[in-house]
Write an enzyme that holds these catalytic residues in place. Structure first.
Site, PDB file in Angstrom:
ATOM      1  N   THR A   1       0.866  -1.168   0.000  1.00  0.00           N
ATOM      2  CA  THR A   1       0.000   0.000   0.000  1.00  0.00           C
ATOM      3  C   THR A   1       0.905   1.221   0.000  1.00  0.00           C
ATOM      4  OG1 THR A   1      -1.737  -1.170   1.206  1.00  0.00           O
ATOM      5  CG2 THR A   1      -1.832   1.233   1.202  1.00  0.00           C
TER       6      THR A   1
ATOM      7  N   LYS B   1       0.543   5.057   8.237  1.00  0.00           N
ATOM      8  CA  LYS B   1       1.112   5.468   6.942  1.00  0.00           C
ATOM      9  C   LYS B   1       0.025   5.572   5.886  1.00  0.00           C
ATOM     10  CE  LYS B   1       2.372   2.198   4.512  1.00  0.00           C
ATOM     11  NZ  LYS B   1       1.779   1.249   3.527  1.00  0.00           N
TER      12      LYS B   1
ATOM     13  N   LYS C   1      -7.312   1.292  -2.749  1.00  0.00           N
ATOM     14  CA  LYS C   1      -6.893   0.884  -1.408  1.00  0.00           C
ATOM     15  C   LYS C   1      -7.064   2.030  -0.420  1.00  0.00           C
ATOM     16  CE  LYS C   1      -5.256  -1.698   1.864  1.00  0.00           C
ATOM     17  NZ  LYS C   1      -3.943  -2.331   1.912  1.00  0.00           N
TER      18      LYS C   1
END
Length: 290
Positions: A95, A238, A170
């Site tokens: 990701t 993150k 995502k």
């Protein structure tokens, strides 16, 4: 297929094992070599750099922690692009940022190869069971060729379009999960304070409109005191930062996601619990508000 896999951690190792189980040749690289030991014992080959891996394989998968790690394994002197053979396919499952996916795609084309960004959802359980959701962007011919591999590891695979669109999908996923994680945390804090039997609360909510994947998979771990990572909190933070940065570029304000980011910053940056699973967020509510 002759597959290379970079990043054999909690999820990557399980994905790589599925490829081995399906009969593919597998070459692996991980910064911590010991994390490849079980794969090597099961027939994978070990190499010392991503460059060597690219030289020996036709399809390269990667699943590492942060965008800076992706950049290093692809663009460093010993990275994938230093050893990539024409006609190869690179698939980054980390990701990461849409802009980095676009950069990888561009360089792959320069080297007469194809690229996909293919982040996944489903955590360690989904990876172990081969039931991940795979969100793909990039070259359509590469997607069509890789689809049997994606179906080996996932129960649902969706192609969204050009390079970076898998990463955008995502981000939408992580925005949704941010709400479920904060919701399940505060639900437990509230139920405990109200002196309700927590297992009974879970059983009840799981049968009604409040049911969701995060609650079903993480509340049982919390009730058992299990904060091992199905997905690292530091990686989720993150992701939320990337999502909010992308939203800002589009002129969007996402106040609920911003608040979730703030809460995970308390957990990761202040409480130093980044190596816990995302369910460890409840530790930041002192003794569950007693």
């Amino acid at each position: 297929m002759n597959i290379g896999f970079i990043g054999t951690g909690v999820m990557g190792g399980a994905i790589a094992q599925h490829f081995l189980d399906a009969g593919h040749e597998l070459t692996v690289y991980n910064r911590t070599k010991s994390k490849t030991d079980s794969l090597v014992a099961n027939g994978a080959k070990w190499v010392v750099t991503p460059k060597m891996l690219a030289e020996k394989t036709d399809v390269i998968f990667s699943m590492v922690g942060f965008p800076k790690d992706v950049e290093s394994i692809y663009f460093s002197d010993n990275g994938v692009f230093a050893g990539l053979k024409p006609g190869s396919i690179v698939v980054d499952m980390t990701t990461s940022t849409p802009s980095l996916a676009e950069r990888i795609d561009k360089e792959a084309h320069v080297q007469n190869s194809l690229a996909l960004d293919a982040p996944v959802s489903g955590g360690d359980i989904g990876a172990q069971n081969g039931e991940l959701t795979v969100m793909v962007g990039g070259d359509k011919p590469a997607y069509e060729k890789m689809l049997p591999l994606f179906e080996t590891i996932g129960k649902r695979v969706n192609f969204f379009g050009a390079a970076g669109t898998g990463q955008h999908a995502k981000m939408a996923n992580q925005i949704m999960i941010a709400g479920t994680m904060t919701g399940l945390t505060e639900m437990l804090v509230y139920a405990k304070k109200a002196n309700l039997p927590l297992q009974q609360v879970l059983d009840t909510l799981s049968s009604g409109g409040a049911d969701n994947w995060s609650m079903d998979n993480y509340v049982p771990r919390i009730l058992q005191g299990d904060y091992t990572p199905g997905f690292f909190a530091k990686h989720f933070l993150k992701d939320l930062r990337i999502a909010l940065d992308e939203a800002d570029k589009m002129g969007l304000k996402l106040p609920a996601t911003e608040r979730a980011k703030d809460l995970y910053e308390i957990m990761v940056d202040q409480a130093n619990l980044g190596d816990d699973g995302t369910q460890g967020l409840i530790k930041t509510y002192p003794a569950w508000n007693k």
